[in-house]
Write an enzyme that holds these catalytic residues in place. Structure first.
Site, PDB file in Angstrom:
ATOM      1  N   ILE A 154     -24.270  16.471  11.412  1.00 45.89           N
ATOM      2  CA  ILE A 154     -24.521  15.189  12.091  1.00 45.89           C
ATOM      3  C   ILE A 154     -23.749  15.136  13.412  1.00 45.89           C
ATOM      4  O   ILE A 154     -24.305  14.758  14.454  1.00 45.89           O
ATOM      5  CB  ILE A 154     -24.135  14.005  11.169  1.00 45.89           C
ATOM      6  CG1 ILE A 154     -25.019  14.016   9.910  1.00 45.89           C
ATOM      7  CG2 ILE A 154     -24.275  12.675  11.905  1.00 45.89           C
ATOM      8  CD1 ILE A 154     -24.583  13.074   8.816  1.00 45.89           C
ATOM      9  N   THR A 232     -20.172   6.186  10.797  1.00 40.58           N
ATOM     10  CA  THR A 232     -21.362   6.239   9.932  1.00 40.58           C
ATOM     11  C   THR A 232     -21.112   7.200   8.776  1.00 40.58           C
ATOM     12  O   THR A 232     -22.048   7.572   8.069  1.00 40.58           O
ATOM     13  CB  THR A 232     -22.607   6.733  10.708  1.00 40.58           C
ATOM     14  OG1 THR A 232     -22.276   7.991  11.307  1.00 40.58           O
ATOM     15  CG2 THR A 232     -23.077   5.755  11.745  1.00 40.58           C
ATOM     16  N   ARG A 234     -17.922   7.624   6.105  1.00 38.30           N
ATOM     17  CA  ARG A 234     -17.485   6.915   4.899  1.00 38.30           C
ATOM     18  C   ARG A 234     -16.392   5.925   5.293  1.00 38.30           C
ATOM     19  O   ARG A 234     -15.513   6.237   6.108  1.00 38.30           O
ATOM     20  CB  ARG A 234     -16.914   7.885   3.856  1.00 38.30           C
ATOM     21  CG  ARG A 234     -17.975   8.682   3.089  1.00 38.30           C
ATOM     22  CD  ARG A 234     -18.849   7.794   2.206  1.00 38.30           C
ATOM     23  NE  ARG A 234     -19.852   8.549   1.459  1.00 38.30           N
ATOM     24  CZ  ARG A 234     -21.095   8.776   1.874  1.00 38.30           C
ATOM     25  NH1 ARG A 234     -21.510   8.307   3.046  1.00 38.30           N
ATOM     26  NH2 ARG A 234     -21.940   9.434   1.116  1.00 38.30           N
ATOM     27  N   ASP A 258     -21.249   1.608   9.823  1.00 38.89           N
ATOM     28  CA  ASP A 258     -22.314   1.577   8.819  1.00 38.89           C
ATOM     29  C   ASP A 258     -21.708   1.630   7.419  1.00 38.89           C
ATOM     30  O   ASP A 258     -22.425   1.492   6.428  1.00 38.89           O
ATOM     31  CB  ASP A 258     -23.254   2.781   9.016  1.00 38.89           C
ATOM     32  CG  ASP A 258     -24.466   2.699   8.094  1.00 38.89           C
ATOM     33  OD1 ASP A 258     -25.074   1.608   8.027  1.00 38.89           O
ATOM     34  OD2 ASP A 258     -24.793   3.697   7.428  1.00 38.89           O
ATOM     35  N   GLU A 263     -16.958  -0.654  -0.051  1.00 39.83           N
ATOM     36  CA  GLU A 263     -18.060  -1.535   0.376  1.00 39.83           C
ATOM     37  C   GLU A 263     -18.834  -2.136  -0.806  1.00 39.83           C
ATOM     38  O   GLU A 263     -19.535  -3.134  -0.647  1.00 39.83           O
ATOM     39  CB  GLU A 263     -19.015  -0.778   1.316  1.00 39.83           C
ATOM     40  CG  GLU A 263     -19.687   0.413   0.678  1.00 39.83           C
ATOM     41  CD  GLU A 263     -20.276   1.390   1.695  1.00 39.83           C
ATOM     42  OE1 GLU A 263     -19.882   1.382   2.857  1.00 39.83           O
ATOM     43  OE2 GLU A 263     -21.149   2.171   1.279  1.00 39.83           O
ATOM     44  N   HIS A 302     -24.694   0.382   5.177  1.00 42.14           N
ATOM     45  CA  HIS A 302     -24.838   1.791   4.763  1.00 42.14           C
ATOM     46  C   HIS A 302     -26.309   2.202   4.844  1.00 42.14           C
ATOM     47  O   HIS A 302     -26.929   2.632   3.867  1.00 42.14           O
ATOM     48  CB  HIS A 302     -24.292   2.013   3.340  1.00 42.14           C
ATOM     49  CG  HIS A 302     -23.910   3.436   3.101  1.00 42.14           C
ATOM     50  ND1 HIS A 302     -22.815   3.819   2.395  1.00 42.14           N
ATOM     51  CD2 HIS A 302     -24.499   4.597   3.505  1.00 42.14           C
ATOM     52  CE1 HIS A 302     -22.737   5.135   2.354  1.00 42.14           C
ATOM     53  NE2 HIS A 302     -23.759   5.631   3.019  1.00 42.14           N
ATOM     54  N   PHE A 305     -28.883   6.463   6.786  1.00 42.90           N
ATOM     55  CA  PHE A 305     -29.781   7.504   6.228  1.00 42.90           C
ATOM     56  C   PHE A 305     -31.222   7.023   6.156  1.00 42.90           C
ATOM     57  O   PHE A 305     -32.132   7.819   5.916  1.00 42.90           O
ATOM     58  CB  PHE A 305     -29.325   7.826   4.787  1.00 42.90           C
ATOM     59  CG  PHE A 305     -29.664   6.705   3.834  1.00 42.90           C
ATOM     60  CD1 PHE A 305     -28.876   5.577   3.752  1.00 42.90           C
ATOM     61  CD2 PHE A 305     -30.823   6.755   3.083  1.00 42.90           C
ATOM     62  CE1 PHE A 305     -29.216   4.521   2.928  1.00 42.90           C
ATOM     63  CE2 PHE A 305     -31.181   5.697   2.252  1.00 42.90           C
ATOM     64  CZ  PHE A 305     -30.366   4.576   2.179  1.00 42.90           C
TER      65      PHE A 305
END
Ligand code: NAI
Length: 344
Positions: A154, A232, A234, A258, A263, A302, A305
């Site tokens: 990524i 984005t 963790r 994100d 969370e 989140h 993806f």
């Protein structure tokens, strides 16, 4: 009648993908669920478990499933699985290593542009019938420096995109990829150098004991004053208290997130009153809510993806992981030994 006797349990499958998954798993004894893992519902004879990031595969799950032979996550990150227990029990844990390097990098860039061009405020203002640009001045990306922490799949894709915006790039990774640096024309730096020289910082590393709170109260002040941070990867990579203080003092101009630490509690706040939480988790939840409400943050649920193309790729690779295991071949095993870290 299923041809394969293995019992496969899926949790966290998106409702619109269930039929597609069923068609790919024909011949298997399958239970396909859209919610997270539920110990009351799961078949104790389950041989293969496939879960999304919101399902915790912990001691209780291993105890409940004595026949468990294989775990595959419908994601790249696998920090929701207790890999130590899996290793002890010789249960391979596999992931989907590369379904969406572009998908997640595009979301990181969307968060970055959203922050730097004050998109959320701008849209909100116009929808409230205030057609006025005052107070909405942004900053350019061109010729600024982005620090990319984690130059794997990524991170590398984000670097390509940043180069398209004519940005300078600094990378930090314990396994520097010299060929990539040459090909994409960026430099590696130490973490501290990256923090103090970047106008924008984006995190793309897995959550491991060694990366937990890698941005913390001790090093957050090393970040260049007025930089923006994007996460984005963790939530646990950033200590929430450090982030909150840096936002308050304007050390950090904005954060695009994100993911948040713990969370799950933001998603289901009723868990907080269920009694199964400790004081630190309550504090983290409170800080998460302050971060969400802060005027200089954009927080998404989140969702990086979540593109149509990526979901199909996740299902395809997960099914391939399962079918390969059944044939005796283990693909994308995250418990396999890694090469030794080279010092930067
Ligand atoms: P990857 O495995 O290709 O790259 C990770 C990179 O991090 C590697 O180059 C590795 O050497 C590096 N790394 C490991 N420890 C490090 C450390 N201490 N400091 C700096 N770098 C370190 O993984 P990929 O595909 O790029 O994904 C990165 C992370 O993004 C995943 O682990 C996952 O947690 C997260 N992710 C989040 C999604 C979302 O929806 N928000 C979706 C997909 C992935």
């Amino acid at each position: 009648m299923p041809k394969n006797k293995m019992r496969v349990a899926f949790f966290g499958v998106w409702p619109e993908m269930k039929e597609y998954l069923r068609s790919k798993m024909s011949g298997f004894h399958c239970s396909i669920n859209d919610g997270k893992i539920d110990l009351k519902k799961i078949d104790p004879k389950t041989d293969i478990l496939a879960v999304f990031v919101d399902s915790q595969v912990d001691k209780e799950v291993f105890e409940k499933l004595p026949r468990l032979k294989f775990i595959t996550v419908l994601s790249t990150g696998y920090d929701n699985v207790d890999v130590n227990i899996a290793k002890k029990k010789k249960i391979p844990v596999c992931n989907v290593p590369s379904y969406g390097e572009n998908t997640v990098a595009e979301h990181a860039m969307a968060l970055l542009l959203g922050l730097t061009r004050k998109l959320f405020l701008s849209v909100k203002r116009v929808k409230e019938s205030v057609y006025d640009f005052h107070g909405l001045r942004g900053v350019d990306l061109k010729e600024k420096t982005i620090g990319v922490i984690g130059t794997g799949r990524i991170g590398a894709h984000l670097i390509k995109m940043a180069k398209g915006f004519e940005m300078n790039v600094l990378g930090y990774d314990p396994f520097p990829n010299k060929e990539l640096a040459k090909k994409l024309n960026f430099k590696y730096a130490s973490l501290n150098e990256l923090l103090s020289n970047s106008d924008f910082i984006s995190l793309h590393v897995p959550l491991l004991p060694s990366t937990l709170h890698m941005i913390n109260k001790k090093n957050i002040n090393k970040i260049k004053k007025g930089a923006y941070i994007i996460n984005t990867a963790r939530g646990g990579l950033i200590e929430p208290e450090a982030l909150l203080k840096a936002l308050e003092s304007e050390q950090i101009a904005g954060a695009g997130l994100d993911v948040l630490e713990d969370e799950g509690f933001v998603q289901e706040e009723e868990k907080i009153i269920s009694g199964k939480v400790n004081a630190l988790q309550i504090k983290t939840n409170l800080m998460n809510n302050i971060i969400i409400d802060h005027p200089n943050t954009i927080v998404t649920p989140h969702n990086a993806f979540n593109s149509s193309e990526a979901l199909q790729r996740i299902i395809n690779v997960t099914v391939d992981n399962i079918k390969s295991f059944v044939k005796g071949e283990i693909k994308n095993d995250v418990t396999a030994p890694k090469q030794k870290a080279k010092k930067k």
